[in-house]
Structures are given as structure tokens and as C-alpha cells.
Design a protein around this motif. Structure first.
Motif, PDB file in Angstrom:
ATOM      1  N   ALA A   4       0.843  -1.153   0.157  1.00 23.71           N
ATOM      2  CA  ALA A   4       0.090  -0.077   0.040  1.00 23.71           C
ATOM      3  C   ALA A   4       0.963   1.368   0.131  1.00 23.71           C
ATOM      4  CB  ALA A   4      -0.914  -0.004   1.378  1.00 23.71           C
ATOM      5  N   LEU A   5       2.035   1.237   0.633  1.00 24.53           N
ATOM      6  CA  LEU A   5       2.926   2.415   0.873  1.00 24.53           C
ATOM      7  C   LEU A   5       3.303   2.824  -0.520  1.00 24.53           C
ATOM      8  CD1 LEU A   5       4.381   4.619   2.483  1.00 24.53           C
ATOM      9  CD2 LEU A   5       5.936   2.865   3.262  1.00 24.53           C
ATOM     10  N   VAL A   6       3.840   1.573  -1.238  1.00 26.94           N
ATOM     11  CA  VAL A   6       4.504   1.779  -2.507  1.00 26.94           C
ATOM     12  C   VAL A   6       3.616   2.198  -3.608  1.00 26.94           C
ATOM     13  CG1 VAL A   6       5.339   0.389  -4.741  1.00 26.94           C
ATOM     14  CG2 VAL A   6       6.349  -0.127  -2.158  1.00 26.94           C
ATOM     15  N   THR A   7       2.239   1.792  -3.616  1.00 29.27           N
ATOM     16  CA  THR A   7       1.127   2.324  -4.256  1.00 29.27           C
ATOM     17  C   THR A   7       0.919   3.772  -4.151  1.00 29.27           C
ATOM     18  OG1 THR A   7       0.308   0.107  -4.436  1.00 29.27           O
ATOM     19  CG2 THR A   7      -1.217   2.023  -5.126  1.00 29.27           C
ATOM     20  N   VAL A   8       0.857   4.117  -2.924  1.00 30.17           N
ATOM     21  CA  VAL A   8       0.674   5.719  -2.504  1.00 30.17           C
ATOM     22  C   VAL A   8       1.650   6.337  -2.892  1.00 30.17           C
ATOM     23  CG1 VAL A   8      -0.021   7.076  -0.723  1.00 30.17           C
ATOM     24  CG2 VAL A   8      -1.199   4.951  -0.592  1.00 30.17           C
ATOM     25  N   ILE A   9       2.854   6.035  -2.756  1.00 27.92           N
ATOM     26  CA  ILE A   9       3.896   6.879  -3.128  1.00 27.92           C
ATOM     27  C   ILE A   9       3.989   7.014  -4.880  1.00 27.92           C
ATOM     28  CG2 ILE A   9       6.374   7.012  -3.245  1.00 27.92           C
ATOM     29  CD1 ILE A   9       6.465   6.078  -0.327  1.00 27.92           C
ATOM     30  N   GLY A  64      -6.817  18.363  -3.057  1.00 33.36           N
ATOM     31  CA  GLY A  64      -7.652  17.395  -2.216  1.00 33.36           C
ATOM     32  C   GLY A  64      -6.894  15.917  -2.336  1.00 33.36           C
ATOM     33  N   ALA A  65      -6.624  15.436  -3.573  1.00 35.85           N
ATOM     34  CA  ALA A  65      -5.888  14.292  -3.528  1.00 35.85           C
ATOM     35  C   ALA A  65      -4.473  14.245  -3.076  1.00 35.85           C
ATOM     36  CB  ALA A  65      -5.918  13.885  -5.207  1.00 35.85           C
ATOM     37  N   ALA A  66      -3.711  15.427  -3.251  1.00 36.64           N
ATOM     38  CA  ALA A  66      -2.436  15.601  -2.760  1.00 36.64           C
ATOM     39  C   ALA A  66      -2.488  15.568  -1.282  1.00 36.64           C
ATOM     40  CB  ALA A  66      -1.914  16.869  -3.401  1.00 36.64           C
ATOM     41  N   ASP A  67      -3.367  16.173  -0.564  1.00 37.18           N
ATOM     42  CA  ASP A  67      -3.372  16.060   0.726  1.00 37.18           C
ATOM     43  C   ASP A  67      -3.919  15.025   1.307  1.00 37.18           C
ATOM     44  OD1 ASP A  67      -3.014  18.881   0.931  1.00 37.18           O
ATOM     45  OD2 ASP A  67      -5.231  19.287   1.078  1.00 37.18           O
ATOM     46  N   PHE A  68      -4.515  14.034   0.648  1.00 42.78           N
ATOM     47  CA  PHE A  68      -5.003  12.970   0.964  1.00 42.78           C
ATOM     48  C   PHE A  68      -3.835  11.676   0.910  1.00 42.78           C
ATOM     49  CE2 PHE A  68      -6.426   8.528  -0.226  1.00 42.78           C
ATOM     50  CZ  PHE A  68      -7.102   8.098   1.110  1.00 42.78           C
ATOM     51  N   LEU A  69      -3.136  11.896  -0.195  1.00 40.90           N
ATOM     52  CA  LEU A  69      -2.100  11.007  -0.642  1.00 40.90           C
ATOM     53  C   LEU A  69      -0.818  11.330   0.540  1.00 40.90           C
ATOM     54  CD1 LEU A  69      -2.074  10.791  -4.340  1.00 40.90           C
ATOM     55  CD2 LEU A  69      -2.762   9.061  -2.601  1.00 40.90           C
ATOM     56  N   THR A  70      -0.662  12.729   0.733  1.00 35.59           N
ATOM     57  CA  THR A  70       0.353  12.909   1.514  1.00 35.59           C
ATOM     58  C   THR A  70      -0.014  12.479   3.093  1.00 35.59           C
ATOM     59  OG1 THR A  70       0.857  15.128   0.437  1.00 35.59           O
ATOM     60  CG2 THR A  70       1.692  14.913   2.851  1.00 35.59           C
ATOM     61  N   PRO A  83     -12.846  19.545  -9.834  1.00 38.06           N
ATOM     62  CA  PRO A  83     -12.165  20.460  -9.205  1.00 38.06           C
ATOM     63  C   PRO A  83     -12.732  20.718  -7.956  1.00 38.06           C
ATOM     64  CG  PRO A  83     -13.693  21.509 -10.964  1.00 38.06           C
ATOM     65  CD  PRO A  83     -13.966  19.935 -11.020  1.00 38.06           C
ATOM     66  N   SER A  84     -13.798  20.132  -7.266  1.00 36.44           N
ATOM     67  CA  SER A  84     -14.202  20.371  -5.835  1.00 36.44           C
ATOM     68  C   SER A  84     -14.023  18.987  -5.275  1.00 36.44           C
ATOM     69  CB  SER A  84     -15.461  20.966  -6.038  1.00 36.44           C
ATOM     70  OG  SER A  84     -16.610  19.967  -6.292  1.00 36.44           O
ATOM     71  N   GLY A  85     -13.935  19.236  -3.861  1.00 32.48           N
ATOM     72  CA  GLY A  85     -14.047  18.062  -2.646  1.00 32.48           C
ATOM     73  C   GLY A  85     -12.635  17.266  -2.719  1.00 32.48           C
ATOM     74  N   LEU A  86     -12.777  16.049  -2.367  1.00 34.17           N
ATOM     75  CA  LEU A  86     -11.550  15.209  -1.960  1.00 34.17           C
ATOM     76  C   LEU A  86     -10.757  14.839  -3.480  1.00 34.17           C
ATOM     77  CD1 LEU A  86      -9.847  13.437  -0.301  1.00 34.17           C
ATOM     78  CD2 LEU A  86     -11.187  11.648  -0.734  1.00 34.17           C
ATOM     79  N   MET A  87     -11.527  14.597  -4.466  1.00 34.40           N
ATOM     80  CA  MET A  87     -10.835  14.359  -5.753  1.00 34.40           C
ATOM     81  C   MET A  87     -10.164  15.547  -6.594  1.00 34.40           C
ATOM     82  SD  MET A  87     -10.698  11.319  -6.130  1.00 34.40           S
ATOM     83  CE  MET A  87     -10.688  10.640  -4.213  1.00 34.40           C
ATOM     84  N   SER A  88     -10.110  16.588  -6.109  1.00 28.62           N
ATOM     85  CA  SER A  88      -9.342  17.911  -6.675  1.00 28.62           C
ATOM     86  C   SER A  88      -8.071  17.445  -6.870  1.00 28.62           C
ATOM     87  CB  SER A  88      -9.817  19.275  -6.078  1.00 28.62           C
ATOM     88  OG  SER A  88      -9.509  19.247  -4.759  1.00 28.62           O
ATOM     89  N   ALA A  89      -7.153  18.222  -7.217  1.00 31.84           N
ATOM     90  CA  ALA A  89      -5.961  17.934  -7.242  1.00 31.84           C
ATOM     91  C   ALA A  89      -5.407  18.280  -5.958  1.00 31.84           C
ATOM     92  CB  ALA A  89      -5.221  19.001  -8.369  1.00 31.84           C
ATOM     93  N   GLY A 131       0.721  16.574  -7.078  1.00 31.14           N
ATOM     94  CA  GLY A 131      -0.695  16.479  -7.564  1.00 31.14           C
ATOM     95  C   GLY A 131      -1.469  15.047  -7.630  1.00 31.14           C
ATOM     96  N   GLY A 132      -0.637  13.993  -8.020  1.00 35.25           N
ATOM     97  CA  GLY A 132      -1.071  12.533  -7.895  1.00 35.25           C
ATOM     98  C   GLY A 132      -1.764  12.315  -9.217  1.00 35.25           C
ATOM     99  N   LEU A 133      -1.845  11.088  -9.323  1.00 34.15           N
ATOM    100  CA  LEU A 133      -2.669  10.497 -10.466  1.00 34.15           C
ATOM    101  C   LEU A 133      -4.190  10.999 -10.774  1.00 34.15           C
ATOM    102  CD1 LEU A 133      -1.289   6.903 -10.650  1.00 34.15           C
ATOM    103  CD2 LEU A 133      -0.620   8.954 -12.207  1.00 34.15           C
ATOM    104  N   THR A 134      -4.766  11.512  -9.613  1.00 34.13           N
ATOM    105  CA  THR A 134      -6.069  11.651  -9.706  1.00 34.13           C
ATOM    106  C   THR A 134      -6.270  13.389  -9.953  1.00 34.13           C
ATOM    107  OG1 THR A 134      -6.248  11.972  -7.375  1.00 34.13           O
ATOM    108  CG2 THR A 134      -6.768   9.931  -8.152  1.00 34.13           C
ATOM    109  N   SER A 135      -5.413  13.786 -10.288  1.00 29.56           N
ATOM    110  CA  SER A 135      -5.343  15.302 -10.571  1.00 29.56           C
ATOM    111  C   SER A 135      -6.559  15.731 -11.772  1.00 29.56           C
ATOM    112  CB  SER A 135      -4.004  15.992 -10.886  1.00 29.56           C
ATOM    113  OG  SER A 135      -3.475  15.440 -12.117  1.00 29.56           O
TER     114      SER A 135
END
Length: 120
Positions: free
Chosen positions: A15-20, A44-50, A36-42, A28-32
Motif C-alpha cells: 500500500a505504501l509503494v502504491t500511494v507513493i 484534495g488528492a495531494a492532501d489525502f495522498l500525503t 475540481p471540488s472536494g477530495l478528488m480535486s488536485a 498532484g497525484g494521478l487523480t489530478s
């Protein structure tokens, strides 16, 4: 118990390798490309992945320490010597004394002294 924790450790590592790998170096992450709103924004995804990276890294380190402690307590104090090689017996050869400075040099041995016949 140890095997179960080892499997959990492997899952955390995957899981750690996948998230990294999902993160970009800019954060940004792959979900950028999501909405544009909520968790799936660039952002929000960066904050979640971090946060996910930090939590998984902490779990990985804690599990590593726990597994090392359990492995050390399971092994006891015996040392496995089944693969230890035995050193060959040392061959002793006489050591010739070195002449001291200022002492007369010893005469060189003649071939007859060594038991080697002289060739004529």
C-alpha cells in the motif's frame, strides 16, 4: 502470530509503494484530472495522498520494530553453527632467525650440504 504480522507488514508495504507512486513530485497525484471540488480535486488528492503516506510509513516503521522484537524474543540465546566452517590446521614451519646488523654473515650452504648432487 508472527506469520500474520508478517503478512500485514507486506500489505502495508504494498500500500505504501502504491500511494507513493500515485503522487507526482509537484504533489498532484494521478487523480489530478478529477472534479475540481472536494477530495478528488488536485489539492484534495495531494492532501489525502500525503496523509496516507505518513500514516502508512508510521505503521510500516512500527510493524518493523514489533516484528524485530518478536523475532529476537523467539530465537532465544542459542547460535546456529551448522554452517560454520572449520579452519584448517595451521602448518608450522621453522622460522629462520634474521641476522642482526653488524654481525658477520653466515656462509652460504654448499650444494653438497643440501643433498643435491653437483652436475658436471
Amino acid at each position: 502470530m508472527f506469520t500474520f504480522l508478517l503478512v500485514v507488514q507486506a500489505i502495508i508495504a504494498a500500500a505504501l509503494v502504491t500511494v507513493i507512486l500515485m503522487q507526482r513530485s509537484e504533489g498532484g497525484g494521478l487523480t489530478s484530472s478529477g472534479s475540481p471540488s472536494g477530495l478528488m480535486s488536485a489539492r484534495g488528492a495531494a492532501d489525502f495522498l500525503t496523509r496516507a503516506t505518513g500514516v502508512l510509513a508510521g505503521l510500516f516503521i512500527a510493524m518493523s520494530v514489533l516484528l524485530a522484537f518478536i523475532a529476537a524474543s523467539r530465537s532465544g540465546t542459542t547460535v546456529d553453527t551448522s554452517l560454520q566452517r572449520r579452519a584448517p590446521a595451521a602448518q608450522t614451519q621453522p622460522v629462520q632467525a634474521q641476522p642482526q646488523p653488524g654481525a658477520p654473515a653466515a656462509p652460504a650452504p654448499s650444494p653438497a650440504d643440501n643433498g643435491v648432487p653437483l652436475a658436471n
